[in-house]
Design an enzyme around this catalytic site. Sequence first.
Site, PDB file in Angstrom:
ATOM      1  N   HIS A   1      17.951  84.593 -11.719  1.00  0.00           N
ATOM      2  CA  HIS A   1      17.813  83.148 -11.524  1.00  0.00           C
ATOM      3  C   HIS A   1      16.544  82.804 -10.738  1.00  0.00           C
ATOM      4  O   HIS A   1      15.923  81.771 -10.968  1.00  0.00           O
ATOM      5  CB  HIS A   1      19.051  82.616 -10.797  1.00  0.00           C
ATOM      6  CG  HIS A   1      19.025  81.138 -10.634  1.00  0.00           C
ATOM      7  ND1 HIS A   1      19.077  80.284 -11.719  1.00  0.00           N
ATOM      8  CD2 HIS A   1      18.936  80.341  -9.537  1.00  0.00           C
ATOM      9  CE1 HIS A   1      19.024  79.032 -11.286  1.00  0.00           C
ATOM     10  NE2 HIS A   1      18.933  79.037  -9.977  1.00  0.00           N
ATOM     11  N   ASP A   2      16.163  83.646  -9.805  1.00  0.00           N
ATOM     12  CA  ASP A   2      14.993  83.384  -8.955  1.00  0.00           C
ATOM     13  C   ASP A   2      13.658  83.625  -9.649  1.00  0.00           C
ATOM     14  O   ASP A   2      12.607  83.451  -9.020  1.00  0.00           O
ATOM     15  CB  ASP A   2      15.030  84.295  -7.709  1.00  0.00           C
ATOM     16  CG  ASP A   2      15.847  83.690  -6.574  1.00  0.00           C
ATOM     17  OD1 ASP A   2      16.351  82.562  -6.733  1.00  0.00           O
ATOM     18  OD2 ASP A   2      15.970  84.361  -5.529  1.00  0.00           O
TER      19      ASP A   2
ATOM     20  N   ARG B   1      26.019  82.570   2.029  1.00  0.00           N
ATOM     21  CA  ARG B   1      24.708  82.975   1.533  1.00  0.00           C
ATOM     22  C   ARG B   1      24.786  84.333   0.837  1.00  0.00           C
ATOM     23  O   ARG B   1      24.173  84.545  -0.215  1.00  0.00           O
ATOM     24  CB  ARG B   1      23.704  83.023   2.684  1.00  0.00           C
ATOM     25  CG  ARG B   1      22.272  83.264   2.246  1.00  0.00           C
ATOM     26  CD  ARG B   1      21.757  82.177   1.341  1.00  0.00           C
ATOM     27  NE  ARG B   1      20.313  82.216   1.176  1.00  0.00           N
ATOM     28  CZ  ARG B   1      19.623  81.326   0.482  1.00  0.00           C
ATOM     29  NH1 ARG B   1      20.236  80.320  -0.118  1.00  0.00           N
ATOM     30  NH2 ARG B   1      18.321  81.413   0.370  1.00  0.00           N
TER      31      ARG B   1
ATOM     32  N   SER C   1      16.481  75.117 -11.692  1.00  0.00           N
ATOM     33  CA  SER C   1      17.821  75.288 -11.118  1.00  0.00           C
ATOM     34  C   SER C   1      18.539  73.940 -11.004  1.00  0.00           C
ATOM     35  O   SER C   1      18.561  73.175 -11.973  1.00  0.00           O
ATOM     36  CB  SER C   1      17.703  76.007  -9.775  1.00  0.00           C
ATOM     37  OG  SER C   1      18.976  76.404  -9.309  1.00  0.00           O
TER      38      SER C   1
ATOM     39  N   ASP D   1      19.218  85.978 -15.880  1.00  0.00           N
ATOM     40  CA  ASP D   1      19.792  84.920 -15.038  1.00  0.00           C
ATOM     41  C   ASP D   1      21.317  84.889 -15.193  1.00  0.00           C
ATOM     42  O   ASP D   1      21.836  84.591 -16.262  1.00  0.00           O
ATOM     43  CB  ASP D   1      19.180  83.571 -15.431  1.00  0.00           C
ATOM     44  CG  ASP D   1      19.522  82.452 -14.454  1.00  0.00           C
ATOM     45  OD1 ASP D   1      20.501  82.604 -13.686  1.00  0.00           O
ATOM     46  OD2 ASP D   1      18.821  81.428 -14.456  1.00  0.00           O
TER      47      ASP D   1
END
Lengths: 364, 364
Positions: A342-343, A214, A145, A309
């Site tokens: 993405h995670d 968030r 990232s 992602d």
Amino acid sequence: MANYLELFQIPNSFKFHRGGYIEQGILAYETWGELNADKSNAILILTGLSADSHAARHSQNDTAGWWEYMIGSGKAIDTDQWFVVCASSLGSCKGSTGPCSPNPQTGQPYRFDFPDLTLEDIANSTKLLCESIGIKQLHAMVGPSMGGMSALALLLNHKNYTRHLIHIASGMASPPFSTAIRSLQREAILKDENFNKGFYSTNNWPEEGMKFARKIGMLSYRSATEWRDRFPRSLKQIPEHAFGIEFPVESYLEHHANQFIHKFDPISYLYLSRAMDWFNGESYATAKDKNPLADVTLKSALIVGAHTDLLFPIELQEELFELLNDSGCDSTLTITDSIQGHDAFLVDQTVFSDLVGNYLNQTV
Amino acid sequence: MANYLELFQIPNSFKFHRGGYIEQGILAYETWGELNADKSNAILILTGLSADSHAARHSQNDTAGWWEYMIGSGKAIDTDQWFVVCASSLGSCKGSTGPCSPNPQTGQPYRFDFPDLTLEDIANSTKLLCESIGIKQLHAMVGPSMGGMSALALLLNHKNYTRHLIHIASGMASPPFSTAIRSLQREAILKDENFNKGFYSTNNWPEEGMKFARKIGMLSYRSATEWRDRFPRSLKQIPEHAFGIEFPVESYLEHHANQFIHKFDPISYLYLSRAMDWFNGESYATAKDKNPLADVTLKSALIVGAHTDLLFPIELQEELFELLNDSGCDSTLTITDSIQGHDAFLVDQTVFSDLVGNYLNQTV
């Protein structure tokens, strides 16, 4: 300050890439394993935006780290073999100097007086840390990232400081879609009245702004595919009031956002978020070399992305792969089928362990 | 009230799908072309969330409509051949009765006293309108985005009211990712102090909430691919203040969001947005028929999606295609390579004109 952190005092003034400087800057860092006699087995982990130096447990701290499955004895980044270093980023709020640290000249937090932070500053300060430990050249940098972009910043500014690169879920620059998401996150924090131009306090915290930021970020961390499987429509709740929480995905966002509110400093978040959007590896291209990585002396690189992602889509990893190959670096591109977006590098343990472990074995 | 709108007064009380009713409900609508003698050439357009009845220019209004390229003499939906009807959705704020309309019992706007709105209510009220014009059965329904789900709601509740269906960028239900985006949009509006539990006024408008909601929505309307081409990194501006607008994509979001603030009523937006998340075509499945579309008597259907659509990804169109085929309907699935994401049906004119025009020609 947590007593398991080691503290590196940056010598002299630390000059920032876009101007400005700080005195007595500190990087909090942790290490795993032993540096060998010829100091050739060092691996530097560069972190994502909200991660800290505690990537995995060690003798001083038995709490699981953010990349616990990846780093340790017998794991993919094997601490029996490698000396692993991970620092909290400069500008962050996890022990390293950042906007919420006291300015030694005033005794008050820097707040917006902190110099404009770039990933180049994170890269340069981390290199100073590594040199202070005696590392003349890294065996490898590993950057997922934001850490992948910080690794490129280090590479572009210190072209022979590392022999190998593992670049995960990242790219040469943020695409506009990712910049848009981060821009809205910053806007959510800035528009919270409690943010108060940076003069918030623990008792007067921009909770709503941090929470909403968030939630917006969470749109981009996993994937629509994973969420479709995770949140059956049948689980709807009866909302407490009209337009209250009703859908499973709303509870999920609420729960995770509430956990984040006090976990990160709001101004630090703004600085790091903008630094990601500012970074542009392509700006290192010259009239002589259109390829900004042309002079890099990397022996090899592993570039990993995930089809799902949204934040760093696979075009970015493909682009980096082309540039590195063009520069004569022996690079490998792997795009995984991980559904976690993405995670994935945090979650899809078997796939990412195998990729990183097998690659590192080949570099010996 | 714009004088080019025709107004249909819904007879008697209109009962809502989840309970509650309104009296003297009105649907504002427009028509193009002529209904033929046997009333067999009617095409109903069901709109997206923020669109209104003005889909294209006509003799009473020369302003371009939201689907101008699609509807008109010699166009894909050829008004020389078809009698086209488009209404502003029930619950909307474009001439049809919605939460901001006066409640005839009190003379004051309904606000949150407006009954819970579902897409079934939009479908049922629109069918009453069509019947009032004398349409016993539609030749076709055309529904993009929310309109595609409203069309399914109509189909599921009135299984033989249409012979053909054109379903674009939509699906049987919102995936959790889309619900998350809409949930954050609603949260942005609800948390604006000026929203004031619905008691806002033109002079005290929840501008910040509407603006932020629009920006969040815009993350999902186009695609990362389109934005990458549209916003070169070289165009960065000098921000007016730290964390001010700097990146091209930020200017774009700001510009379009500012245009939207007063274009839509905030409570109407909440009601329609929630109606999209509530809709679940799969809930029409029965113990006898797991396929909720099993009894539908559609002759044929065209289902269109775009690879880059984040809001209604192609899995949804594939799912609908399977269900319709399984029900014996002759359906065609086309997934376009349009880079414009969810908005492709508004922008990728040649591709969508050809698809819709060719399909309608085959239905004659």
